[in-house]
Design an enzyme around this catalytic site. Sequence first.
Site, short mmCIF file in Angstrom:
data_model
loop_
_atom_site.label_atom_id
_atom_site.label_comp_id
_atom_site.label_asym_id
_atom_site.label_seq_id
_atom_site.Cartn_x
_atom_site.Cartn_y
_atom_site.Cartn_z
CB SER A 190 5.39 -1.92 12.06
OG SER A 190 4.92 -0.61 12.34
CG HIS B 144 -5.73 1.65 5.36
ND1 HIS B 144 -5.26 2.60 6.24
CD2 HIS B 144 -4.71 0.77 5.16
CE1 HIS B 144 -4.00 2.32 6.53
NE2 HIS B 144 -3.64 1.21 5.89
N GLY C 190 2.52 1.98 10.80
CA GLY C 190 3.46 3.10 10.64
C GLY C 190 4.19 3.50 11.91
CE LYS D 164 0.19 3.33 4.74
NZ LYS D 164 0.15 3.46 6.17
CD GLU E 98 -2.80 5.30 6.90
OE1 GLU E 98 -2.81 5.35 5.66
OE2 GLU E 98 -1.84 4.82 7.55
CG ASN F 270 -1.72 1.22 1.43
OD1 ASN F 270 -1.84 2.02 0.50
ND2 ASN F 270 -2.28 1.40 2.61
CD GLU G 135 -3.42 -2.85 7.50
OE1 GLU G 135 -2.32 -3.06 7.02
OE2 GLU G 135 -4.08 -1.84 7.26
C1 PEP Z 1 -0.73 -0.06 6.14
O1 PEP Z 1 -0.83 1.12 5.90
O2 PEP Z 1 -1.60 -0.84 5.74
C2 PEP Z 1 0.42 -0.52 6.90
C3 PEP Z 1 0.40 -1.71 7.40
O3 PEP Z 1 1.46 0.40 7.07
P1 PEP Z 1 2.91 0.08 7.70
O4 PEP Z 1 3.39 -1.20 7.08
O5 PEP Z 1 3.74 1.25 7.33
O6 PEP Z 1 2.71 -0.07 9.18
#
Ligand code: PEP
Length: 251
Positions: free
Chosen positions: A210, A95, A171, A11, A97, A9, A165
Amino acid sequence: MREWIVAGNWKMHNTIAESIALAKAIKEGTTTIKNGEVVLAPPFTALFSVGETIKGSNVQLAAQNMFYEDKGAYTGEISPGMLKDIGCTYVIIGHSERRKYFHEQDQDVNLKVKKALMAGLKPIMCVGETDEERVKGITRSVVDRQVKQGLNGVEKIDNIVIAYEPVWAIGTGKVATPAEAEEVHKFIRGILKDLYGSMANDIRILYGGSVTKDNIGDLIAMEDIDGALVGGASLKADGFLGIIKNISGKK
Ligand code: PEP
């Protein structure tokens, strides 16, 4: 037997030129992959160019979001038909976000999931608790609500992928331990079994939060973790290819 998936992803990162370069490196780095699926979710502006770059390869195209109407006066929105038209196979829905900054509710996620399926797209439906919810001990009830409401009225789930998630891990560099993640993945599979019976055994549940090439090995060794949704570590080809390599060697 569930086939693993690694989805990147991107973003709100990468120009068209940067997206093409990254997609090309990932395409070239995955030519020998025999099992599993590699998916890239660039920003909308790069969907076409990335789609052209990965044509005929093992890599598939995803969008990071969509609206749940087919067409009309919805300024700034993108329909599922438009995503099909540009070559997407997958679409990320719900997601954290989107939930946090754009106030998407479980009902919106549900409408999007149903509409994506109707258009022939495969939704990657994201669920996960915040730090506050985990501390309160309500992870299971939050995830239970998100899964059940997100799938409300969905009769066939074979084209759906769930991404667990935990919001506190996205992040932040704070990855869930394999045991913590597996506990929730197993719980989600249990919900799916209650709703859909043995079909639940075929549904891929990805971990996101992460993930890096260094921590994915222990996560993917867990029975109910079928791949990863990757944010930050998908922005560099070597990191993302390292994750793919560590997953494909273990599943
Ligand atoms: C995500 O945005 O779906 C995600 C898992 O981000 P990150 O790997 O940066 O934590």
